[in-house]
Enzyme design. Sequence first.
Site, PDB file in Angstrom:
ATOM      1  N   LYS A 122       0.812  -1.222   0.000  1.00  0.00           N
ATOM      2  CA  LYS A 122       0.000   0.000   0.000  1.00  0.00           C
ATOM      3  C   LYS A 122       0.843   1.268   0.000  1.00  0.00           C
ATOM      4  O   LYS A 122       0.359   2.335  -0.362  1.00  0.00           O
ATOM      5  CB  LYS A 122      -0.928   0.019   1.215  1.00  0.00           C
ATOM      6  CG  LYS A 122      -2.141  -0.894   1.033  1.00  0.00           C
ATOM      7  CD  LYS A 122      -3.136  -0.748   2.158  1.00  0.00           C
ATOM      8  CE  LYS A 122      -4.299  -1.716   1.962  1.00  0.00           C
ATOM      9  NZ  LYS A 122      -5.089  -1.910   3.163  1.00  0.00           N
ATOM     10  N   LYS A 203      -4.754 -10.833  -6.710  1.00  0.00           N
ATOM     11  CA  LYS A 203      -6.026 -11.197  -6.070  1.00  0.00           C
ATOM     12  C   LYS A 203      -7.128 -10.191  -6.421  1.00  0.00           C
ATOM     13  O   LYS A 203      -6.842  -9.015  -6.688  1.00  0.00           O
ATOM     14  CB  LYS A 203      -5.855 -11.302  -4.554  1.00  0.00           C
ATOM     15  CG  LYS A 203      -5.577  -9.990  -3.885  1.00  0.00           C
ATOM     16  CD  LYS A 203      -5.664 -10.052  -2.379  1.00  0.00           C
ATOM     17  CE  LYS A 203      -5.544  -8.605  -1.909  1.00  0.00           C
ATOM     18  NZ  LYS A 203      -5.447  -8.340  -0.548  1.00  0.00           N
ATOM     19  N   LYS A 206     -10.847  -4.701  -3.782  1.00  0.00           N
ATOM     20  CA  LYS A 206     -11.638  -3.495  -4.010  1.00  0.00           C
ATOM     21  C   LYS A 206     -10.787  -2.372  -4.581  1.00  0.00           C
ATOM     22  O   LYS A 206     -11.239  -1.566  -5.352  1.00  0.00           O
ATOM     23  CB  LYS A 206     -12.253  -3.031  -2.678  1.00  0.00           C
ATOM     24  CG  LYS A 206     -13.477  -3.815  -2.296  1.00  0.00           C
ATOM     25  CD  LYS A 206     -13.874  -3.571  -0.854  1.00  0.00           C
ATOM     26  CE  LYS A 206     -13.334  -4.646   0.056  1.00  0.00           C
ATOM     27  NZ  LYS A 206     -13.898  -4.704   1.391  1.00  0.00           N
TER      28      LYS A 206
HETATM   29  P1  TYM Z   1     -10.831  -6.776   3.934  1.00  0.00           P
HETATM   30  O1  TYM Z   1     -11.911  -5.800   4.241  1.00  0.00           O
HETATM   31  O2  TYM Z   1      -9.831  -6.401   2.884  1.00  0.00           O
HETATM   32  O3  TYM Z   1     -11.464  -8.158   3.502  1.00  0.00           O
HETATM   33  C1  TYM Z   1     -12.474  -8.807   4.253  1.00  0.00           C
HETATM   34  C2  TYM Z   1     -12.271 -10.318   4.153  1.00  0.00           C
HETATM   35  O4  TYM Z   1     -12.316 -10.729   2.781  1.00  0.00           O
HETATM   36  C3  TYM Z   1     -11.169 -11.532   2.488  1.00  0.00           C
HETATM   37  N1  TYM Z   1     -10.754 -11.301   1.088  1.00  0.00           N
HETATM   38  C4  TYM Z   1     -10.545 -12.291   0.197  1.00  0.00           C
HETATM   39  N2  TYM Z   1     -10.653 -13.631   0.298  1.00  0.00           N
HETATM   40  C5  TYM Z   1     -10.391 -14.365  -0.821  1.00  0.00           C
HETATM   41  N3  TYM Z   1     -10.030 -13.811  -2.008  1.00  0.00           N
HETATM   42  C6  TYM Z   1      -9.892 -12.477  -2.149  1.00  0.00           C
HETATM   43  N4  TYM Z   1      -9.555 -11.963  -3.327  1.00  0.00           N
HETATM   44  C7  TYM Z   1     -10.168 -11.648  -1.014  1.00  0.00           C
HETATM   45  N5  TYM Z   1     -10.148 -10.309  -0.811  1.00  0.00           N
HETATM   46  C8  TYM Z   1     -10.511 -10.118   0.485  1.00  0.00           C
HETATM   47  C9  TYM Z   1     -10.091 -11.037   3.457  1.00  0.00           C
HETATM   48  O5  TYM Z   1      -9.091 -12.010   3.648  1.00  0.00           O
HETATM   49  C10 TYM Z   1     -10.915 -10.764   4.704  1.00  0.00           C
HETATM   50  O6  TYM Z   1     -11.063 -11.953   5.468  1.00  0.00           O
HETATM   51  N6  TYM Z   1      -7.630  -6.124   7.709  1.00  0.00           N
HETATM   52  C11 TYM Z   1      -8.861  -6.766   7.330  1.00  0.00           C
HETATM   53  C12 TYM Z   1     -10.071  -6.373   8.164  1.00  0.00           C
HETATM   54  C13 TYM Z   1      -9.942  -6.594   9.640  1.00  0.00           C
HETATM   55  C14 TYM Z   1      -9.977  -7.848  10.309  1.00  0.00           C
HETATM   56  C15 TYM Z   1      -9.899  -7.534  11.698  1.00  0.00           C
HETATM   57  C16 TYM Z   1     -10.077  -9.173   9.889  1.00  0.00           C
HETATM   58  C17 TYM Z   1      -9.824  -5.637  10.582  1.00  0.00           C
HETATM   59  N7  TYM Z   1      -9.809  -6.179  11.815  1.00  0.00           N
HETATM   60  C18 TYM Z   1      -9.905  -8.546  12.651  1.00  0.00           C
HETATM   61  C19 TYM Z   1     -10.063 -10.184  10.854  1.00  0.00           C
HETATM   62  C20 TYM Z   1      -9.971  -9.857  12.223  1.00  0.00           C
HETATM   63  C21 TYM Z   1      -9.176  -6.373   5.887  1.00  0.00           C
HETATM   64  O7  TYM Z   1      -8.753  -5.339   5.425  1.00  0.00           O
HETATM   65  O8  TYM Z   1     -10.078  -7.193   5.259  1.00  0.00           O
END
Ligand code: TYM
Length: 338
Positions: A122, A203, A206
Amino acid sequence: MFPTRAYDCPLMARVLSGIQPSGDLHLGNYLGAIRNWVEDQGDNDAFYCVVDLHALTLDIDPAELRARTYDTALDLLAAGLDPDRCTLFVQSHVVQHSQMAWLLECTATMGELQRMTQFKEKTAGQESIRVGLFIYPVLQTADIVLYDADRVPVGDDQRQHVELARDVAIRFNRRFGDVLVVPTATIPTTGARVMDLQHPERKMSKSVSSPLGTILILDDPAEITRKVKKAVTDTDGEVRYDPEHKPGLSNLLELLAVATGRKPAEVAAGYTRYGDLKTDTAEALVELLRPLQARRAELAADPGAVPALLARGAAKAREVAAATYDRAAEAVGLLGPA
Ligand code: TYM
């Protein structure tokens, strides 16, 4: 000795996960995480949050952040989260997330945060880097440990962040006693890393994916079909599951496998032509998302219901988070109010 749980629920594992309110949810979010959250509720004591504080690490318009937070909660309910079987809440409604993050930031090191792949990605090429982006994974650790989470269901891209949460919790316990539960990531065997349909080497995401390469969970059937039909594959013509040499085709096989509850190699055995695989994958995804989309439309018709559900979730989350925070604050030596 400090208790390791805020309250005892011995038969159920505690589960926590979160998602950023960063716009329309895509198939990666659904298959890598949300679908498994729905599975986990009921049999586990599950907490799920929309992490709006994390979204502040990037430039986002305030009104848009509020709208997206609401929409993300709506999407999660539409996907099948049931507030009677899990605790769904907005991160900023529980102040202990920021408070706990500070306690943990005072034990985490620059070196371990500098190693985070997502941080490096990032900030690549940026001159001015926000502190929030740097300490983002420690706030995520706070999210997890506040709920004494045993398991954290996430997609593969969050593996490193959960590893960090483990390291931070272990170090905290070594220094201050047995205060925090050390979590483990649960990553699905299929669908853990859904790839961009146009750029299958990266991957689905968003922020960086191409519109044609990203299937949104609210895309209509024609749009889903168009995107799958245009998915990039390869020219050797053999239907075989081989993510390293055939990333585009393997991604489609994985999508069809996860949508129909099979293994990708098993799915591959049933096809000789890419066109047939694409047709069936598109149909399966349309059917997979149809109930979610129908529920989403019903929920959107009753806009007052969601804030009430989120308030109920926050009240329950606050109880657990406050107990853990108080335990941690006492352990590090904060005097605490009379
Ligand atoms: P975020 O918002 O980017 O994504 C949410 C969840 O979606 C999964 N994900 C994917 N899984 C498979 N293929 C993909 N292309 C893909 N893109 C996203 C992510 O692995 C995630 O599980 N940092 C985290 C949010 C967070 C969090 C937490 C997660 C904040 N606090 C505590 C677990 C526990 C994030 O940005 O996810």
